[in-house]
Design a protein around this motif. Structure first.
Motif, PDB file in Angstrom:
ATOM      1  N   PHE A 110       0.818  -1.214   0.000  1.00  0.00           N
ATOM      2  CA  PHE A 110       0.000   0.000   0.000  1.00  0.00           C
ATOM      3  C   PHE A 110       0.853   1.266   0.000  1.00  0.00           C
ATOM      4  CE2 PHE A 110      -2.771  -3.261   1.757  1.00  0.00           C
ATOM      5  CZ  PHE A 110      -3.950  -3.039   1.060  1.00  0.00           C
ATOM      6  N   TYR A 111       2.051   1.175  -0.533  1.00  0.00           N
ATOM      7  CA  TYR A 111       2.954   2.318  -0.525  1.00  0.00           C
ATOM      8  C   TYR A 111       2.371   3.502  -1.290  1.00  0.00           C
ATOM      9  CZ  TYR A 111       6.998   5.161  -1.799  1.00  0.00           C
ATOM     10  OH  TYR A 111       7.862   6.213  -2.009  1.00  0.00           O
ATOM     11  N   TYR A 112       1.820   3.266  -2.471  1.00  0.00           N
ATOM     12  CA  TYR A 112       1.281   4.363  -3.283  1.00  0.00           C
ATOM     13  C   TYR A 112      -0.023   4.904  -2.706  1.00  0.00           C
ATOM     14  CZ  TYR A 112       4.772   2.917  -6.679  1.00  0.00           C
ATOM     15  OH  TYR A 112       5.954   2.609  -7.296  1.00  0.00           O
ATOM     16  N   PHE A 113      -0.777   4.073  -2.029  1.00  0.00           N
ATOM     17  CA  PHE A 113      -1.983   4.556  -1.354  1.00  0.00           C
ATOM     18  C   PHE A 113      -1.608   5.494  -0.203  1.00  0.00           C
ATOM     19  CE2 PHE A 113      -3.301   0.682  -3.444  1.00  0.00           C
ATOM     20  CZ  PHE A 113      -4.552   0.989  -3.941  1.00  0.00           C
ATOM     21  N   GLU A 114      -0.579   5.146   0.527  1.00  0.00           N
ATOM     22  CA  GLU A 114      -0.110   6.024   1.601  1.00  0.00           C
ATOM     23  C   GLU A 114       0.424   7.338   1.046  1.00  0.00           C
ATOM     24  OE1 GLU A 114       2.770   3.773   3.680  1.00  0.00           O
ATOM     25  OE2 GLU A 114       1.330   2.326   4.514  1.00  0.00           O
ATOM     26  N   MET A 115       0.997   7.304  -0.149  1.00  0.00           N
ATOM     27  CA  MET A 115       1.518   8.530  -0.759  1.00  0.00           C
ATOM     28  C   MET A 115       0.413   9.548  -1.014  1.00  0.00           C
ATOM     29  SD  MET A 115       4.427   7.394  -3.535  1.00  0.00           S
ATOM     30  CE  MET A 115       4.390   9.053  -4.220  1.00  0.00           C
ATOM     31  N   PHE A 116      -0.683   9.110  -1.668  1.00  0.00           N
ATOM     32  CA  PHE A 116      -1.712  10.108  -1.977  1.00  0.00           C
ATOM     33  C   PHE A 116      -2.561  10.443  -0.759  1.00  0.00           C
ATOM     34  CE2 PHE A 116      -4.235   6.275  -3.225  1.00  0.00           C
ATOM     35  CZ  PHE A 116      -5.386   6.505  -2.490  1.00  0.00           C
ATOM     36  N   ILE A 117      -2.650   9.546   0.214  1.00  0.00           N
ATOM     37  CA  ILE A 117      -3.388   9.886   1.439  1.00  0.00           C
ATOM     38  C   ILE A 117      -2.660  10.976   2.217  1.00  0.00           C
ATOM     39  CG2 ILE A 117      -4.045   8.986   3.709  1.00  0.00           C
ATOM     40  CD1 ILE A 117      -4.832   6.395   2.341  1.00  0.00           C
ATOM     41  N   GLN A 118      -1.344  10.957   2.195  1.00  0.00           N
ATOM     42  CA  GLN A 118      -0.545  11.952   2.904  1.00  0.00           C
ATOM     43  C   GLN A 118      -0.275  13.197   2.072  1.00  0.00           C
ATOM     44  OE1 GLN A 118       2.981   9.853   4.068  1.00  0.00           O
ATOM     45  NE2 GLN A 118       1.881   8.409   5.403  1.00  0.00           N
ATOM     46  N   ASN A 119      -0.743  13.215   0.832  1.00  0.00           N
ATOM     47  CA  ASN A 119      -0.510  14.349  -0.054  1.00  0.00           C
ATOM     48  C   ASN A 119      -1.652  15.358   0.083  1.00  0.00           C
ATOM     49  OD1 ASN A 119       0.113  16.124  -2.088  1.00  0.00           O
ATOM     50  ND2 ASN A 119       0.360  14.573  -3.670  1.00  0.00           N
ATOM     51  N   GLN A 120      -1.336  16.576   0.522  1.00  0.00           N
ATOM     52  CA  GLN A 120      -2.362  17.589   0.726  1.00  0.00           C
ATOM     53  C   GLN A 120      -2.976  18.036  -0.596  1.00  0.00           C
ATOM     54  OE1 GLN A 120      -3.548  18.474   3.632  1.00  0.00           O
ATOM     55  NE2 GLN A 120      -5.051  19.872   2.694  1.00  0.00           N
ATOM     56  N   GLN A 121      -2.187  18.033  -1.660  1.00  0.00           N
ATOM     57  CA  GLN A 121      -2.712  18.433  -2.969  1.00  0.00           C
ATOM     58  C   GLN A 121      -3.783  17.461  -3.453  1.00  0.00           C
ATOM     59  OE1 GLN A 121       0.216  18.608  -6.075  1.00  0.00           O
ATOM     60  NE2 GLN A 121      -1.182  19.555  -7.544  1.00  0.00           N
ATOM     61  N   PHE A 122      -3.612  16.177  -3.163  1.00  0.00           N
ATOM     62  CA  PHE A 122      -4.635  15.207  -3.571  1.00  0.00           C
ATOM     63  C   PHE A 122      -5.956  15.491  -2.887  1.00  0.00           C
ATOM     64  CE2 PHE A 122      -6.965  11.412  -2.276  1.00  0.00           C
ATOM     65  CZ  PHE A 122      -7.384  10.946  -3.517  1.00  0.00           C
ATOM     66  N   TRP A 123      -5.943  15.802  -1.604  1.00  0.00           N
ATOM     67  CA  TRP A 123      -7.196  16.039  -0.889  1.00  0.00           C
ATOM     68  C   TRP A 123      -7.887  17.306  -1.367  1.00  0.00           C
ATOM     69  CZ3 TRP A 123      -9.448  12.187   1.115  1.00  0.00           C
ATOM     70  CH2 TRP A 123      -8.716  11.135   1.650  1.00  0.00           C
TER      71      TRP A 123
END
Length: 353
Positions: A110-123
């Motif tokens: 789940f490395y890439y899932f953790e990347m976008f979850i922690q990315n403020q721009q994604f939210w």
């Protein structure tokens, strides 16, 4: 030694002969006369099918095979362009490198899932998508219903056809043409600003100010989709029995009461099915139109998940990262469809399945 048992009854002899024949044809270990539990179950199912008028699929296929051939191309399309590409979702859990293994080189979990979850721009992009989807659903879904009801009240067939034709035309226009029209109308020297200046106002740079993007996008969606969306509702209105309206008029019901108690319940199944479909796809805000209308100045409100995936996944070649985001969006859409379908079935009795 034989015993004289008297004359044999013909009916009794026939019954005995039938029982012997059934015993000879019975399977080992199964009681005679009933064909066994499996035979009784098969015969009971066939009896129920005959009673219900259900035709076995083999019989239907052999009888109407020419009609079923029309399903070959749609099924191939779904298989090749919808189901086979789903195998590529595995790279959301594996590190993909261009030129390497098409299913990824190494497992990363789940490395890439953790990347976008922690990315403020994604939210920020995620909430832009939710807000834009909710606005489109809340405005573009009920308007075709209202428009269909208004068209249904028209008595002049010629005027009704003219209104229908004019309202349908924007749907057949290319997204590129629609986006070009929107940009021309909202430019500094466009028609909208000319009207604003005619009333003594100052021209507004609509497509350079983030607060105007959602209004412009939803307005263009209304103009392009409302007329086309009335087709299904007008077709559903034709299925309502005219005797219901006649009985209501005899009872003294006015037009509003007839609409509320007869028309709307008559098209409710169609409304619920389309609502379920719209709820399931409201996260997939139109990629083409948003991409053509947006620019870096309005990313704060005009950047959605699909355009973000295009920039990050395609242009930046982060395929595994983009696949993880797309899979996350697909799971949300699946949950929304299942929830809306279950809620609709419980409340109204109408559902997709």
């Amino acid at each position: 030694m034989t015993l004289d048992q008297g004359p044999v009854d013909v009916g009794e002899a026939t019954t005995v002969a039938s029982a012997v024949a059934a015993a000879e044809h019975a399977r080992p270990g199964e009681p005679a006369g009933g064909g066994g539990r499996r035979g009784r179950g098969r015969s009971s199912r066939e009896a129920r099918r005959r009673t219900a008028g259900v035709v076995p699929w083999r019989v239907a296929l052999r009888k109407d095979w020419r009609l079923y051939t029309f399903l070959v191309l749609p099924l191939l399309f779904l298989l090749v362009f919808r189901y086979v590409p789903m195998l590529g979702n595995v790279i959301a859990f594996r590190r993909f490198r261009p030129g390497g293994n098409p299913f990824g080189d190494e497992w990363v979990g789940f490395y890439y899932f953790e990347m976008f979850i922690q990315n403020q721009q994604f939210w920020q992009v995620f909430w832009n998508t939710v807000i834009l989807g909710l606005l489109t659903l809340a405005i573009c879904f009920p308007l075709p219903i209202v428009f269909a009801l208004l068209l249904n009240e028209l008595r002049s067939r010629r005027f009704k056809r003219v209104v229908q034709t004019v309202s349908y035309l924007p749907h057949f226009m290319s997204i590129v043409i629609v986006a070009g029209l929107v940009l021309q109308l909202t430019s500094i020297n466009g028609t909208v600003n000319q009207i604003v200046e005619a009333f003594g106002g100052d021209p507004v740079a609509f497509m350079q100010q983030p607060e105007w993007f959602r209004t412009i996008y939803v307005s263009s969606e209304v103009w392009q989709t409302v007329g086309w969306g009335t087709i299904l509702y007008l077709a559903a209105l034709t299925t309502i029995d005219d005797q219901l309206y006649e009985a209501s008029r005899i009872d003294g019901a006015n037009r509003w009461q007839q609409t509320w108690h007869i028309t709307l319940p008559g098209i409710r199944p169609t409304m619920m099915v389309l609502l379920i479909l719209n709820i399931g796809s409201f996260m997939a805000v139109g990629f083409e139109k948003v991409l053509l209308l947006q620019n870096p100045l309005i990313y704060s409100t005009g950047d959605v998940i699909s355009t973000y995936l295009y920039r990050v996944g395609i242009q930046s070649a982060q395929f595994s990262y983009g696949t993880a985001i797309g899979l996350f969006e697909a799971v949300i859409g699946l949950v929304l469809v299942l929830s809306a379908n279950s809620l609709s079935r419980r409340l109204t009795g109408a559902s997709l399945w």
